[in-house]
Design an enzyme around this catalytic site. Structure first.
Site, PDB file in Angstrom:
ATOM      1  N   ARG A  24       0.663  -1.144  -0.097  1.00 16.97           N
ATOM      2  CA  ARG A  24      -0.065  -0.027   0.131  1.00 16.97           C
ATOM      3  C   ARG A  24       0.662   1.374  -0.130  1.00 16.97           C
ATOM      4  O   ARG A  24       0.392   2.294  -0.529  1.00 16.97           O
ATOM      5  CB  ARG A  24      -0.923   0.030   1.246  1.00 16.97           C
ATOM      6  CG  ARG A  24      -2.139  -1.010   0.943  1.00 16.97           C
ATOM      7  CD  ARG A  24      -3.013  -1.347   2.270  1.00 16.97           C
ATOM      8  NE  ARG A  24      -4.357  -1.745   2.140  1.00 16.97           N
ATOM      9  CZ  ARG A  24      -4.998  -2.235   3.074  1.00 16.97           C
ATOM     10  NH1 ARG A  24      -4.711  -1.956   4.484  1.00 16.97           N
ATOM     11  NH2 ARG A  24      -6.214  -2.913   2.826  1.00 16.97           N
ATOM     12  N   HIS A  58      -6.583  -6.211  -0.345  1.00 11.06           N
ATOM     13  CA  HIS A  58      -7.263  -6.781   0.765  1.00 11.06           C
ATOM     14  C   HIS A  58      -6.535  -7.741   1.308  1.00 11.06           C
ATOM     15  O   HIS A  58      -6.115  -8.725   0.557  1.00 11.06           O
ATOM     16  CB  HIS A  58      -8.674  -6.849   0.462  1.00 11.06           C
ATOM     17  CG  HIS A  58      -9.333  -7.488   1.787  1.00 11.06           C
ATOM     18  ND1 HIS A  58      -9.882  -6.986   3.119  1.00 11.06           N
ATOM     19  CD2 HIS A  58      -9.462  -8.892   2.017  1.00 11.06           C
ATOM     20  CE1 HIS A  58     -10.310  -8.107   3.579  1.00 11.06           C
ATOM     21  NE2 HIS A  58     -10.273  -9.324   3.198  1.00 11.06           N
TER      22      HIS A  58
HETATM   23  P1  GDP Z   1      -8.268  -2.812   6.050  1.00 11.10           P
HETATM   24  O1  GDP Z   1      -8.586  -4.080   6.646  1.00 11.10           O
HETATM   25  O2  GDP Z   1      -6.855  -2.682   6.152  1.00 11.10           O
HETATM   26  O3  GDP Z   1      -8.634  -2.897   4.385  1.00 11.10           O
HETATM   27  O4  GDP Z   1      -9.029  -1.803   6.660  1.00 11.10           O
HETATM   28  P2  GDP Z   1     -10.568  -1.667   7.037  1.00 11.10           P
HETATM   29  O5  GDP Z   1     -10.916  -2.994   7.337  1.00 11.10           O
HETATM   30  O6  GDP Z   1     -10.596  -0.781   8.034  1.00 11.10           O
HETATM   31  O7  GDP Z   1     -11.236  -0.892   5.899  1.00 11.10           O
HETATM   32  C1  GDP Z   1     -11.728  -1.791   4.764  1.00 11.10           C
HETATM   33  C2  GDP Z   1     -11.399  -1.100   3.660  1.00 11.10           C
HETATM   34  O8  GDP Z   1     -12.650   0.103   3.635  1.00 11.10           O
HETATM   35  C3  GDP Z   1     -10.346  -0.175   3.497  1.00 11.10           C
HETATM   36  O9  GDP Z   1      -9.435  -0.904   2.841  1.00 11.10           O
HETATM   37  C4  GDP Z   1     -10.736   0.788   2.687  1.00 11.10           C
HETATM   38  O10 GDP Z   1     -10.769   0.539   1.280  1.00 11.10           O
HETATM   39  C5  GDP Z   1     -12.258   1.030   3.073  1.00 11.10           C
HETATM   40  N1  GDP Z   1     -12.235   2.143   4.165  1.00 11.10           N
HETATM   41  C6  GDP Z   1     -11.790   2.196   5.223  1.00 11.10           C
HETATM   42  N2  GDP Z   1     -11.882   3.313   6.115  1.00 11.10           N
HETATM   43  C7  GDP Z   1     -12.515   4.195   4.850  1.00 11.10           C
HETATM   44  C8  GDP Z   1     -12.707   5.706   4.975  1.00 11.10           C
HETATM   45  O11 GDP Z   1     -12.581   6.336   6.060  1.00 11.10           O
HETATM   46  N3  GDP Z   1     -13.105   6.136   3.695  1.00 11.10           N
HETATM   47  C9  GDP Z   1     -13.330   5.461   2.679  1.00 11.10           C
HETATM   48  N4  GDP Z   1     -13.781   6.108   1.372  1.00 11.10           N
HETATM   49  N5  GDP Z   1     -12.937   4.082   2.522  1.00 11.10           N
HETATM   50  C10 GDP Z   1     -12.510   3.447   3.744  1.00 11.10           C
HETATM   51 MG    MG Z   2     -10.011  -4.894   7.258  1.00  8.03          MG
END
Ligand code: GDP
Ligand code: MG
Length: 150
Positions: free
Chosen positions: A109, A127
C-alpha cells in the site's frame, strides 16, 4: 505454529493499473502456499457479504462501489486464498496500513496506494483478512470448496 488461511483481493485500482502480476510476484517472497486463485466479477451481493462488518460505516456505499470496480471502470478483480504459518501477520505487515500515506513505504500500500485525486477514494490496492477466523470466513465467501486445493 499452526497454519492460517487468508483471503487476498487485488482491488480494482491495482487491476486498472496492471499491477496484479507484480503484486503476486512480490507476495511470493512470503513463502505462503496459494490454495486458490480466480478472477471475479464482483456483484453487489458478494460485495455486501464481504464488507458486512462495515455496513454501518459512512463510507460503506463508497466501499461497495470501489470493490465492484465502479471507480476504476474495472470488471473483475483477483481473489487469492493463501495458507501458511503466521499468514495473517505476514500478509498484513506486507500490505501495510489502510491509508497509503501512513503505510510503510516498502509495503504494497505504501508503494502503490494513493488517495484518488478525482474520487477521493482510498485506492489502497489490496485486501488481506485480518484474523485466522476472518480468513476462513472470507475464503468461504469467495471460493467454493472444489475451487481450493489443500
Ligand atoms: P483494511 O482491513 O486495512 O482494508 O481496513 P478496514 O477493514 O478498516 O477497511 C476496509 C476497507 O474500507 C479499506 O481497505 C478501505 O478500502 C475502506 N475504508 C476504510 N476506511 C475508509 C474511509 O474512511 N473512507 C473510505 N472511502 N474508505 C474507507
Ligand atoms: Mg479489514
Amino acid at each position: 505454529m499452526t497454519e492460517e488461511k487468508v483471503l487476498v483481493l487485488i482491488k480494482p485500482d491495482a487491476m486498472a493499473r496492471n499491477l496484479s502480476g507484480i503484486i503476486i510476484h512480490d507476495l511470493s517472497q512470503l513463502k505462503l502456499k496459494m490454495i486458490g486463485l480466480k478472477l471475479v466479477s464482483v456483484q453487489k451481493h458478494l460485495a455486501e457479504k464481504h464488507y458486512e462488518v462495515h455496513k454501518e460505516k459512512p463510507f460503506y456505499p463508497d466501499l461497495l462501489k470501489y470493490i465492484m470496480g465502479e471507480y476504476h471502470n474495472v470488471h473483475s478483480i483477483i481473489a487469492i486464498a493463501y495458507n501458511g504459518e503466521n499468514a495473517v501477520q505476514k500478509l498484513r505487515e506486507y500490505i501495510g496500513l489502510k491509508y497509503p500515506d501512513e503505510a510503510d513505504p516498502i509495503s504494497l500500500r505504501g508503494r502503490y496506494g494513493k488517495v484518488n485525486s478525482k474520487t477521493k477514494n482510498i485506492d489502497n490496492v489490496i485486501h488481506a483478512s485480518d484474523s485466522p477466523e476472518n480468513g476462513e470466513k472470507e475464503i468461504s465467501i469467495w471460493f467454493d470448496k472444489d475451487e481450493l486445493v489443500e
